[in-house]
Write a protein that holds these residues in place. Sequence first.
Motif, PDB file in Angstrom:
ATOM      1  N   LEU A 105       0.841  -1.193   0.000  1.00 52.82           N
ATOM      2  CA  LEU A 105       0.000   0.000   0.000  1.00 52.82           C
ATOM      3  C   LEU A 105       0.875   1.241   0.000  1.00 52.82           C
ATOM      4  CD1 LEU A 105      -2.702   1.616   0.538  1.00 52.82           C
ATOM      5  CD2 LEU A 105      -2.162   1.339   2.971  1.00 52.82           C
ATOM      6  N   ALA A 106       0.571   2.164  -0.893  1.00 50.58           N
ATOM      7  CA  ALA A 106       1.152   3.505  -0.860  1.00 50.58           C
ATOM      8  C   ALA A 106      -0.006   4.473  -0.694  1.00 50.58           C
ATOM      9  CB  ALA A 106       1.923   3.801  -2.152  1.00 50.58           C
ATOM     10  N   ALA A 107      -0.005   5.243   0.384  1.00 55.19           N
ATOM     11  CA  ALA A 107      -1.139   6.109   0.693  1.00 55.19           C
ATOM     12  C   ALA A 107      -0.693   7.552   0.832  1.00 55.19           C
ATOM     13  CB  ALA A 107      -1.828   5.658   1.977  1.00 55.19           C
ATOM     14  N   THR A 108      -1.486   8.460   0.297  1.00 49.06           N
ATOM     15  CA  THR A 108      -1.203   9.882   0.455  1.00 49.06           C
ATOM     16  C   THR A 108      -1.657  10.385   1.813  1.00 49.06           C
ATOM     17  OG1 THR A 108      -3.315  10.430  -0.605  1.00 49.06           O
ATOM     18  CG2 THR A 108      -1.350  10.335  -2.017  1.00 49.06           C
ATOM     19  N   ASP A 109      -2.617   9.676   2.423  1.00 45.81           N
ATOM     20  CA  ASP A 109      -3.098  10.025   3.761  1.00 45.81           C
ATOM     21  C   ASP A 109      -3.783   8.796   4.351  1.00 45.81           C
ATOM     22  OD1 ASP A 109      -5.902   9.948   2.887  1.00 45.81           O
ATOM     23  OD2 ASP A 109      -5.481  11.878   1.931  1.00 45.81           O
ATOM     24  N   ALA A 110      -4.400   8.949   5.506  1.00 45.33           N
ATOM     25  CA  ALA A 110      -5.002   7.808   6.194  1.00 45.33           C
ATOM     26  C   ALA A 110      -6.478   7.634   5.893  1.00 45.33           C
ATOM     27  CB  ALA A 110      -4.817   7.967   7.703  1.00 45.33           C
ATOM     28  N   ALA A 111      -7.031   8.409   4.959  1.00 43.16           N
ATOM     29  CA  ALA A 111      -8.474   8.383   4.743  1.00 43.16           C
ATOM     30  C   ALA A 111      -8.902   7.786   3.416  1.00 43.16           C
ATOM     31  CB  ALA A 111      -9.028   9.797   4.867  1.00 43.16           C
ATOM     32  N   ALA A 112      -8.146   8.028   2.354  1.00 43.64           N
ATOM     33  CA  ALA A 112      -8.622   7.699   1.014  1.00 43.64           C
ATOM     34  C   ALA A 112      -8.830   6.210   0.783  1.00 43.64           C
ATOM     35  CB  ALA A 112      -7.643   8.249  -0.029  1.00 43.64           C
TER      36      ALA A 112
END
Length: 266
Positions: A105-112
């Motif tokens: 997982l690569a995430a820009t934030d914790a919500a998307a």
Amino acid sequence: MSALSDLLPPEAIRLDIRAADWKHAVRDAGDLLVATGTSTAAYTDEMIRNVEENGPYLVIAPGFAFAHARPSPAVRRTGMSWVRLAEPVDFGHETNDPVTLVVALAATDAAAHTAAMASLARLLGDPETSRALHEAPTPTALHAVLARQDDVRPVQQAAPAAPAQDRPAAPGMHKILTVCGNGVGTSLFLKNTLEQVLDRWKWSRFVTVEATDTISAKGKASEAVAILTSREIARTLGDVGVPVKVVEDFTSTTEVDGVLRDTYDV
């Protein structure tokens, strides 16, 4: 929020590949993130460094590693990759080795990606679907299984009512923290599994769940009735003044159900 099949396209799936060790397996998953424009190679290095610094806590179920690192400039957009190994590799986890599946997982934030994590938790926790993923002959076939799961909702099951003294008097009064090294990956995965159990118990209006990282958890511990996490992270946290409960299989609603019963002495 993005669906699992949107974050994990067929181009980000590789099946039955060979990796010399866990680093190569994580790097293979990272290479797919790079190839699909999700992240740069620097993020792959960050995922590997996360294991080196925090231990194999991201092996969150038997045979399953959920590779990730903190959001960083190396992440271009939120996305995932899927690597099924031809031969298992060891990450050094006490109970869940060897690993045959690495999801990155690569995430820009914790919500998307919260909806995608909920879907992933459900499908890996279901024996029939898990078997279908293991036996899928092509990336396209595997992606079709993922897409079907996006519309599946967990079946509600009744659970014994807790003693009245164990029930919060008002919604949101009780909080449980799920904790990992970064607060956006395995802790969110465990949060979704715990919320499935709370839904089955019909306790969702009494108990809130917050996913967070190890540093934040120490400051937030006084707000919680318990912390659920991996064995490695539990050692890192130490004594934080509230019960720290170890969960070995983050996909198992049965195990999490037992931990919740122990927490509330049900």
